[in-house]
Design an enzyme around this catalytic site. Structure first.
Site, PDB file in Angstrom:
ATOM      1  CD  GLU A 294      -2.936  -0.982   2.411  1.00 58.35           C
ATOM      2  OE1 GLU A 294      -2.694  -0.161   3.329  1.00 58.35           O
ATOM      3  OE2 GLU A 294      -3.913  -1.744   2.419  1.00 58.35           O
ATOM      4  CD  GLU A 382      -4.130  -5.667   3.776  1.00 53.99           C
ATOM      5  OE1 GLU A 382      -2.930  -5.873   3.527  1.00 53.99           O
ATOM      6  OE2 GLU A 382      -4.514  -4.742   4.518  1.00 53.99           O
TER       7      GLU A 382
HETATM    8  C1  IDC Z   1      -2.464  -3.753  10.629  1.00 50.43           C
HETATM    9  C2  IDC Z   1      -2.554  -4.914  11.566  1.00 50.43           C
HETATM   10  C3  IDC Z   1      -2.159  -4.501  12.950  1.00 50.43           C
HETATM   11  C4  IDC Z   1      -0.809  -3.844  12.927  1.00 50.43           C
HETATM   12  C5  IDC Z   1      -0.780  -2.722  11.909  1.00 50.43           C
HETATM   13  C6  IDC Z   1       0.604  -2.138  11.752  1.00 50.43           C
HETATM   14  O1  IDC Z   1      -3.835  -5.443  11.518  1.00 50.43           O
HETATM   15  O2  IDC Z   1      -2.149  -5.613  13.834  1.00 50.43           O
HETATM   16  O3  IDC Z   1      -0.502  -3.336  14.203  1.00 50.43           O
HETATM   17  O4  IDC Z   1      -1.162  -3.222  10.638  1.00 50.43           O
HETATM   18  O5  IDC Z   1       0.561  -0.974  11.030  1.00 50.43           O
HETATM   19  C7  IDC Z   1      -3.763  -2.201   5.975  1.00 50.43           C
HETATM   20  C8  IDC Z   1      -2.407  -2.770   5.975  1.00 50.43           C
HETATM   21  C9  IDC Z   1      -2.219  -3.753   7.081  1.00 50.43           C
HETATM   22  C10 IDC Z   1      -2.942  -3.315   8.348  1.00 50.43           C
HETATM   23  C11 IDC Z   1      -4.432  -3.304   8.043  1.00 50.43           C
HETATM   24  C12 IDC Z   1      -5.295  -2.931   9.236  1.00 50.43           C
HETATM   25  O6  IDC Z   1      -2.046  -3.350   4.743  1.00 50.43           O
HETATM   26  O7  IDC Z   1      -0.841  -3.881   7.331  1.00 50.43           O
HETATM   27  O8  IDC Z   1      -2.676  -4.253   9.333  1.00 50.43           O
HETATM   28  N1  IDC Z   1      -4.669  -2.373   6.941  1.00 50.43           N
HETATM   29  O9  IDC Z   1      -4.980  -1.650   9.681  1.00 50.43           O
HETATM   30  N2  IDC Z   1      -4.280  -1.410   5.057  1.00 50.43           N
HETATM   31  C13 IDC Z   1      -5.492  -1.045   5.432  1.00 50.43           C
HETATM   32  C14 IDC Z   1      -5.764  -1.659   6.636  1.00 50.43           C
END
Ligand code: IDC
Length: 461
Positions: A294, A382
């Site tokens: 992303e 995702e």
């Molecule tokens: C989130 C995880 C969380 C972690 C965080 C770190 O769920 O446990 O602490 O990242 O930054 C994304 C991302 C993905 C995110 C997820 C939810 O690709 O890494 O994971 N998210 O926030 N994009 C949109 C949402």
């Protein structure tokens, strides 16, 4: 008079001897030479004896998958031989790839130490053996080996490619990749097990798994991202790939760019990583490369993301001519419309769209349909059932609307995430054994139950 006659006779004899003796000696020497020549000619066949003797050491250095020196051999399989499960994945029987050392040995020549016929025979035989080890360089246009177990998704669908705005399988049929994404492999390494992927395949009906590998973000403790501990993260990704190959699942290898949001910050490291993966697994139809999860923080498609993707893609294509590559898009992979008219010049590239059902709703679905109608191939690598934070806002109805939209245009999707962290997006409940996902719903969160049910429906389970 008698004396005179005798003297004359002696003189004649003497003269005759003077002429005849050299003639006679010459004839004898010629005879010897002839014999030598004949011998030499007879021995000419052993000229082959100049063929190098092959020492045992040279022969035994030929790499081999299973100790059979006559089978095709590849350094790829040697490296994969470190698979913890001990089982060789299907890639181990693909195209022969000689090492530089092998090639060198093949051309080595030395003088024979003897010229006897016996020695000659032995040497001719070993020459033949050496010739069999001569191989050609790995071709850039790889022909993937579909060697997946019977009945598995990869066995059935084989090599994927992009046709128009869709992914199609080896038969040219539209194919929807459906699976679950791990959390960061370095954060939750226990989730990367063959058991878990098998349950996702058999009990959930997934045809693919996504392996997310954070680049710069870590959680503290022993968890790590790629740049903190490259070898550990690489090994976890390789283990995950090996399990997927063994199970006949497709696998997305995700360079999880999130912080920093500019993928060009680590272009060199990304190229290095993907080169390792493509070199080792490029012959497997299972592999899908996701170049930057992303991009965010204002980085644009044309100025940053596209050049980054083109650069990493060129590295991958040196080793893998045809597996699908996914490019991230601006604003956390939501601005797919920025790519229209500026796509990458490669027949097997798709573009990532990410959504979190309680945050991104109709407006993003409309954008997706619009881009699809304009011919843009999209893959949802995702999505979450909840808020974009990953925690709170579980929304089953918006999730279902999304999945129906994706079905209507045959776009694949991957749910975030195979994890037991205490957050809404996790499919497993906190405290459940992360390495031992069980069939059924006993360990599943609300989100996990919904996603399992939706995927099972689509798989006809
Ligand atoms: C989130 C995880 C969380 C972690 C965080 C770190 O769920 O446990 O602490 O990242 O930054 C994304 C991302 C993905 C995110 C997820 C939810 O690709 O890494 O994971 N998210 O926030 N994009 C949109 C949402």
């Amino acid at each position: 008079m008698k004396n005179k006659i005798f003297a004359t006779a002696m003189a004649v004899v003497a003269i005759a001897v003077m002429f005849l003796m050299p003639v006679g000696l010459d004839a004898i020497e010629t005879g010897d030479d002839g014999a030598v020549t004949t011998t030499t000619r007879n021995d000419t066949s052993p000229v082959i004896t100049t063929t190098p003797p092959v020492s045992e050491g040279e022969i035994t250095t030929t790499p081999s998958i299973s100790g059979d020196s006559n089978t095709t051999t590849t350094p790829v399989s040697e490296e994969i031989g470190t698979t913890p499960s001990g089982t060789k994945p299907s890639v181990s029987v693909t195209i022969t790839v000689p090492t530089k050392t092998e090639t060198k040995k093949t051309t080595t020549t030395t003088k024979p130490t003897t010229t006897t016929k016996k020695t000659t025979t032995t040497k001719v035989t070993t020459t033949t053996k050496k010739t069999t080890t001569t191989t050609t360089k790995k071709p850039v246009t790889n022909i993937p080996t579909v060697n997946a177990p019977d009945g598995t998704p990869v066995k059935k669908h084989g090599q994927l490619s992009v046709k128009g705005a869709n992914i199609v399988d080896q038969n040219g049929e539209v194919f929807q990749l459906i699976g679950v994404s791990t959390h960061g492999v370095g954060w939750f390494p226990d989730a990367v097990t063959k058991n878990n992927f098998r349950v996702l395949r058999d009990d959930w009906g997934c045809n693919a798994v996504r392996l997310a590998m954070y680049i710069e973000e870590s959680w503290g403790g022993s968890e790590s991202c790629y740049l903190q501990d490259r070898q550990r993260n690489l090994n976890l990704v390789k283990n995950g790939i090996d399990y997927c190959i063994e199970l006949g699942l497709y696998v997305i290898v995700d360079w999880h760019v999130l912080n920093p949001g500019d993928p060009t910050t680590h272009t060199a490291e990304s190229k290095e990583f993907f080169e390792i993966i493509a070199k080792e697994y490029g012959d497997c139809p299972n592999i899908i490369y996701e170049l930057c999860n992303e991009p965010n923080g204002g980085v644009g498609w044309s100025d940053k993301i596209k050049p980054y993707c083109e650069s990493v893609l060129s590295t991958i294509r040196k080793h893998d001519s045809n597996n699908i590559v996914v490019c991230g898009t601006p604003t956390w992979s939501q601005d797919i419309h920025n790519v229209i008219g500026k796509t990458i010049n490669d027949k097997n590239v798709v573009y990532a769209l990410h959504f979190y059902a309680n945050t991104h709703t109709d407006w993003l679905r409309s954008r997706l349909k619009d881009c699809y109608n304009k011919g843009l191939p999209v893959l949802v690598t995702e999505f979450g059932t909840c808020d974009a934070s990953g925690n709170g806002g579980f929304n089953a109805s918006e999730t279902k609307k999304w999945l129906q939209t994706l079905d209507s245009i045959n776009v694949g999707f991957f749910n975030w995430s195979l994890c037991n962290k205490g957050e809404t997006a996790s499919i497993m409940t906190p405290g459940s054994s992360l390495a031992n996902l069980k069939a059924g719903t006993s360990q599943l969160t609300e989100s996990g139950k919904l996603i399992r049910e939706e995927i099972r429906k689509r798989a006809g389970l």
